[in-house]
Design a protein around this motif. Structure first.
Motif, PDB file in Angstrom:
ATOM      1  N   LEU A  12       0.204  23.078 -17.128  1.00  0.00           N
ATOM      2  CA  LEU A  12       0.489  22.714 -18.246  1.00  0.00           C
ATOM      3  C   LEU A  12       0.467  21.007 -18.429  1.00  0.00           C
ATOM      4  O   LEU A  12      -0.095  20.315 -19.195  1.00  0.00           O
ATOM      5  CB  LEU A  12       1.848  22.961 -18.676  1.00  0.00           C
ATOM      6  CG  LEU A  12       2.305  22.768 -20.139  1.00  0.00           C
ATOM      7  CD1 LEU A  12       1.680  23.356 -21.224  1.00  0.00           C
ATOM      8  CD2 LEU A  12       3.827  23.245 -20.041  1.00  0.00           C
ATOM      9  N   ALA A  13       0.701  20.303 -17.342  1.00  0.00           N
ATOM     10  CA  ALA A  13       0.612  19.072 -17.371  1.00  0.00           C
ATOM     11  C   ALA A  13      -0.966  18.386 -17.596  1.00  0.00           C
ATOM     12  O   ALA A  13      -1.257  17.709 -17.999  1.00  0.00           O
ATOM     13  CB  ALA A  13       1.118  18.480 -15.953  1.00  0.00           C
ATOM     14  N   PHE A  14      -1.853  19.024 -16.769  1.00  0.00           N
ATOM     15  CA  PHE A  14      -3.141  18.973 -16.914  1.00  0.00           C
ATOM     16  C   PHE A  14      -3.722  19.122 -18.263  1.00  0.00           C
ATOM     17  O   PHE A  14      -4.459  18.095 -18.631  1.00  0.00           O
ATOM     18  CB  PHE A  14      -3.909  19.964 -15.953  1.00  0.00           C
ATOM     19  CG  PHE A  14      -3.758  19.684 -14.233  1.00  0.00           C
ATOM     20  CD1 PHE A  14      -2.979  18.695 -14.061  1.00  0.00           C
ATOM     21  CD2 PHE A  14      -4.376  20.492 -13.391  1.00  0.00           C
ATOM     22  CE1 PHE A  14      -2.698  18.441 -12.920  1.00  0.00           C
ATOM     23  CE2 PHE A  14      -3.896  20.226 -12.201  1.00  0.00           C
ATOM     24  CZ  PHE A  14      -3.076  19.251 -11.721  1.00  0.00           C
ATOM     25  N   ALA A  15      -3.222  20.038 -18.781  1.00  0.00           N
ATOM     26  CA  ALA A  15      -3.598  20.507 -20.264  1.00  0.00           C
ATOM     27  C   ALA A  15      -3.350  19.302 -21.304  1.00  0.00           C
ATOM     28  O   ALA A  15      -3.776  18.840 -22.177  1.00  0.00           O
ATOM     29  CB  ALA A  15      -3.138  21.773 -20.833  1.00  0.00           C
ATOM     30  N   ALA A  16      -2.053  18.857 -21.118  1.00  0.00           N
ATOM     31  CA  ALA A  16      -1.329  17.800 -21.978  1.00  0.00           C
ATOM     32  C   ALA A  16      -2.024  16.628 -21.585  1.00  0.00           C
ATOM     33  O   ALA A  16      -2.286  15.692 -22.568  1.00  0.00           O
ATOM     34  CB  ALA A  16       0.066  17.605 -21.354  1.00  0.00           C
ATOM     35  N   ASN A  17      -2.699  16.113 -20.321  1.00  0.00           N
ATOM     36  CA  ASN A  17      -3.653  15.038 -20.240  1.00  0.00           C
ATOM     37  C   ASN A  17      -4.652  15.182 -21.526  1.00  0.00           C
ATOM     38  O   ASN A  17      -5.180  13.908 -21.654  1.00  0.00           O
ATOM     39  CB  ASN A  17      -3.872  14.914 -18.848  1.00  0.00           C
ATOM     40  CG  ASN A  17      -2.896  14.174 -18.041  1.00  0.00           C
ATOM     41  OD1 ASN A  17      -2.291  13.310 -18.315  1.00  0.00           O
ATOM     42  ND2 ASN A  17      -2.954  14.737 -16.737  1.00  0.00           N
ATOM     43  N   SER A  18      -5.260  16.220 -21.618  1.00  0.00           N
ATOM     44  CA  SER A  18      -6.484  16.265 -22.604  1.00  0.00           C
ATOM     45  C   SER A  18      -6.074  15.859 -23.988  1.00  0.00           C
ATOM     46  O   SER A  18      -6.637  15.334 -24.389  1.00  0.00           O
ATOM     47  CB  SER A  18      -7.182  17.712 -22.307  1.00  0.00           C
ATOM     48  OG  SER A  18      -7.829  18.009 -20.969  1.00  0.00           O
ATOM     49  N   LEU A  19      -4.773  16.652 -24.192  1.00  0.00           N
ATOM     50  CA  LEU A  19      -4.284  16.364 -25.611  1.00  0.00           C
ATOM     51  C   LEU A  19      -4.104  14.661 -25.736  1.00  0.00           C
ATOM     52  O   LEU A  19      -4.347  14.187 -26.852  1.00  0.00           O
ATOM     53  CB  LEU A  19      -3.180  16.892 -25.880  1.00  0.00           C
ATOM     54  CG  LEU A  19      -3.653  18.643 -26.541  1.00  0.00           C
ATOM     55  CD1 LEU A  19      -4.212  19.166 -25.462  1.00  0.00           C
ATOM     56  CD2 LEU A  19      -2.417  19.150 -26.929  1.00  0.00           C
ATOM     57  N   LEU A  20      -3.434  14.129 -24.641  1.00  0.00           N
ATOM     58  CA  LEU A  20      -2.796  12.745 -24.839  1.00  0.00           C
ATOM     59  C   LEU A  20      -4.049  11.911 -24.943  1.00  0.00           C
ATOM     60  O   LEU A  20      -4.144  10.934 -25.739  1.00  0.00           O
ATOM     61  CB  LEU A  20      -1.935  12.271 -23.987  1.00  0.00           C
ATOM     62  CG  LEU A  20      -0.417  13.156 -23.661  1.00  0.00           C
ATOM     63  CD1 LEU A  20      -0.072  12.792 -22.524  1.00  0.00           C
ATOM     64  CD2 LEU A  20       0.103  12.730 -25.014  1.00  0.00           C
ATOM     65  N   ASN A  21      -5.281  12.041 -24.172  1.00  0.00           N
ATOM     66  CA  ASN A  21      -6.221  11.062 -24.196  1.00  0.00           C
ATOM     67  C   ASN A  21      -6.989  11.050 -25.452  1.00  0.00           C
ATOM     68  O   ASN A  21      -7.349  10.196 -26.130  1.00  0.00           O
ATOM     69  CB  ASN A  21      -7.097  11.616 -22.989  1.00  0.00           C
ATOM     70  CG  ASN A  21      -7.851  10.544 -22.400  1.00  0.00           C
ATOM     71  OD1 ASN A  21      -8.518   9.680 -23.107  1.00  0.00           O
ATOM     72  ND2 ASN A  21      -8.121  10.342 -21.171  1.00  0.00           N
ATOM     73  N   ARG A  22      -7.172  12.487 -25.944  1.00  0.00           N
ATOM     74  CA  ARG A  22      -7.977  12.734 -27.064  1.00  0.00           C
ATOM     75  C   ARG A  22      -7.366  12.177 -28.209  1.00  0.00           C
ATOM     76  O   ARG A  22      -7.976  11.718 -29.185  1.00  0.00           O
ATOM     77  CB  ARG A  22      -8.257  14.122 -27.091  1.00  0.00           C
ATOM     78  CG  ARG A  22      -9.411  14.687 -28.464  1.00  0.00           C
ATOM     79  CD  ARG A  22     -10.356  13.944 -28.479  1.00  0.00           C
ATOM     80  NE  ARG A  22     -11.200  14.215 -29.794  1.00  0.00           N
ATOM     81  CZ  ARG A  22     -12.183  13.493 -30.344  1.00  0.00           C
ATOM     82  NH1 ARG A  22     -12.546  12.373 -29.804  1.00  0.00           N
ATOM     83  NH2 ARG A  22     -12.734  13.839 -31.470  1.00  0.00           N
ATOM     84  N   LEU A  23      -6.050  12.248 -28.214  1.00  0.00           N
ATOM     85  CA  LEU A  23      -5.270  12.080 -29.383  1.00  0.00           C
ATOM     86  C   LEU A  23      -5.526  10.576 -29.506  1.00  0.00           C
ATOM     87  O   LEU A  23      -5.533   9.876 -30.817  1.00  0.00           O
ATOM     88  CB  LEU A  23      -3.940  12.414 -29.306  1.00  0.00           C
ATOM     89  CG  LEU A  23      -2.945  11.827 -30.589  1.00  0.00           C
ATOM     90  CD1 LEU A  23      -3.335  12.582 -31.780  1.00  0.00           C
ATOM     91  CD2 LEU A  23      -1.489  12.242 -30.203  1.00  0.00           C
ATOM     92  N   ALA A  24      -5.325   9.616 -28.404  1.00  0.00           N
ATOM     93  CA  ALA A  24      -5.230   8.229 -28.484  1.00  0.00           C
ATOM     94  C   ALA A  24      -6.667   7.703 -28.973  1.00  0.00           C
ATOM     95  O   ALA A  24      -6.790   6.916 -29.625  1.00  0.00           O
ATOM     96  CB  ALA A  24      -4.896   7.754 -26.979  1.00  0.00           C
ATOM     97  N   LEU A  25      -7.593   8.623 -28.441  1.00  0.00           N
ATOM     98  CA  LEU A  25      -8.908   7.964 -28.552  1.00  0.00           C
ATOM     99  C   LEU A  25      -9.405   8.232 -30.085  1.00  0.00           C
ATOM    100  O   LEU A  25     -10.311   7.479 -30.827  1.00  0.00           O
ATOM    101  CB  LEU A  25      -9.970   8.428 -27.538  1.00  0.00           C
ATOM    102  CG  LEU A  25      -9.792   7.948 -25.878  1.00  0.00           C
ATOM    103  CD1 LEU A  25     -10.618   8.497 -25.178  1.00  0.00           C
ATOM    104  CD2 LEU A  25      -9.701   6.348 -26.150  1.00  0.00           C
ATOM    105  N   ALA A  26      -9.169   9.443 -30.314  1.00  0.00           N
ATOM    106  CA  ALA A  26      -9.511   9.914 -31.786  1.00  0.00           C
ATOM    107  C   ALA A  26      -8.927   8.958 -33.123  1.00  0.00           C
ATOM    108  O   ALA A  26      -9.475   9.104 -33.807  1.00  0.00           O
ATOM    109  CB  ALA A  26      -9.240  11.569 -31.943  1.00  0.00           C
ATOM    110  N   GLU A  27      -7.629   8.540 -32.711  1.00  0.00           N
ATOM    111  CA  GLU A  27      -6.820   7.878 -33.644  1.00  0.00           C
ATOM    112  C   GLU A  27      -7.389   6.315 -33.507  1.00  0.00           C
ATOM    113  O   GLU A  27      -6.844   5.506 -34.334  1.00  0.00           O
ATOM    114  CB  GLU A  27      -5.682   8.111 -33.583  1.00  0.00           C
ATOM    115  CG  GLU A  27      -5.005   9.488 -33.738  1.00  0.00           C
ATOM    116  CD  GLU A  27      -5.264   9.839 -35.229  1.00  0.00           C
ATOM    117  OE1 GLU A  27      -5.205   9.023 -36.027  1.00  0.00           O
ATOM    118  OE2 GLU A  27      -5.621  11.190 -35.419  1.00  0.00           O
ATOM    119  N   ALA A  28      -8.376   5.961 -32.516  1.00  0.00           N
ATOM    120  CA  ALA A  28      -8.732   4.612 -32.299  1.00  0.00           C
ATOM    121  C   ALA A  28      -7.503   3.602 -31.929  1.00  0.00           C
ATOM    122  O   ALA A  28      -7.551   2.673 -32.539  1.00  0.00           O
ATOM    123  CB  ALA A  28      -9.368   4.245 -33.568  1.00  0.00           C
ATOM    124  N   ALA A  29      -6.487   4.526 -31.546  1.00  0.00           N
ATOM    125  CA  ALA A  29      -5.401   3.783 -30.942  1.00  0.00           C
ATOM    126  C   ALA A  29      -5.600   2.861 -29.641  1.00  0.00           C
ATOM    127  O   ALA A  29      -4.925   1.963 -29.503  1.00  0.00           O
ATOM    128  CB  ALA A  29      -4.163   4.678 -30.746  1.00  0.00           C
TER     129      ALA A  29
END
Length: 282
Positions: A12-29
């Motif tokens: 679950l932690a590994f899957a969360a890493n994908s979401l956190l990374n993608r969310l940050a980059l997709a939002e150009a944050a």
């Protein structure tokens, strides 16, 4: 049962890493190089503080374990740069499909002979990944993103294989993160981010580094000796399923009927492999 529950928590932690990374980059944050550097730095800080609390003093600096450090660096950088243009669920699919192959090949080279049920479980899971990767018959991934995630898969596979030898999982993870940090900092001026880091982007990188990476990887290192390389590789195939479900729920990424079928195949393969015999050494 305890091993399965803890393994599920690590996945679950590994899957969360994908979401956190993608969310940050997709939002150009934040940019990919900065995300990777902050992720590694915050993970190292949290783990070293935990070591300090456990031992009552700051531990002596050991010699680095080069393959673990290089594997972790390859994973961190490839992972972040791939998610500039790749969905979270699809990225996890490519990553852990490559990890599966890397760990099985590495295990066989080292003399491990997985039991037949485990090979069958791997084959079923890999077939599920193939189905999952072909929605509508086509896979749309930018070549650079695919190469980046391939590098991440190779790095994580090596890192996981080396983790089986870790006598102290918390200490090994802490020092690997610390020695990996200079490599992350070298990349910053070589591939500068075109996006200034926002508070939200930094926060997502810290969360990924301190919790889902630092603590998650320490847990993974602690579980690997009991799981072994081949069962560890199979267990990680659950991550794309988790990432797809979470990405659909939280990020609005599309998920269709083929994804449901392939997810069942992946989980069935994992169950088959994890309940198989232990195999033998060559």
């Amino acid at each position: 049962m305890r091993l399965l529950l803890l393994t599920g928590l690590a996945m679950l932690a590994f899957a969360a890493n994908s979401l956190l990374n993608r969310l940050a980059l997709a939002e150009a944050a934040i940019g990919p190089a900065s995300f990777a550097a902050i992720r590694v730095g915050s993970g190292a800080l949290v783990l070293l503080v935990l070591l300090r609390l456990r031992q009552g003093r700051w531990p002596d600096l050991p010699r680095p374990e080069p393959w673990s450090v290089l594997g972790l660096a390859a994973y961190m950088l490839g992972f972040s740069f791939a998610y500039v243009s790749m969905d979270a669920g699809l990225g996890a699919l490519v990553l852990f499909g490559g990890v599966q192959l890397t760990m099985f090949i590495g295990a066989v080279i080292e003399g491990d002979r997985p039991a037949p049920r485990r090979w069958l479980g791997m084959a079923l899971s890999m077939t599920g990944l193939a189905v999952l990767s072909l929605p509508g018959g086509e896979l749309h991934i930018a070549p650079l993103a695919l190469a980046s995630m391939g590098l991440a898969a190779l790095g994580w596979g090596i890192y996981s294989l080396r983790g089986r030898r870790a006598g102290d999982p918390l200490a090994a993870t802490a020092w690997n993160f610390l020695y990996c940090l200079p490599l992350m900092l070298v990349v910053l001026p070589l591939w500068p981010d075109g996006t200034p880091a926002s508070g939200a982007g930094i926060g997502l990188a810290v969360l990924s580094g301190a919790v889902t990476s630092g603590l998650g990887y320490a847990l993974w290192y602690a579980l690997l000796p009991a799981l072994g390389a081949s069962r560890g590789a199979l267990a990680q195939l659950s991550v794309p399923v988790l990432a797809l479900a979470l990405a659909a729920l939280l990020l609005g990424e599309a998920i269709g009927g083929l994804a449901v079928v392939s997810a069942a195949m992946i989980l069935g393969g994992i169950a088959l492999g994890l309940t198989g015999g232990t195999g033998r050494r060559g």
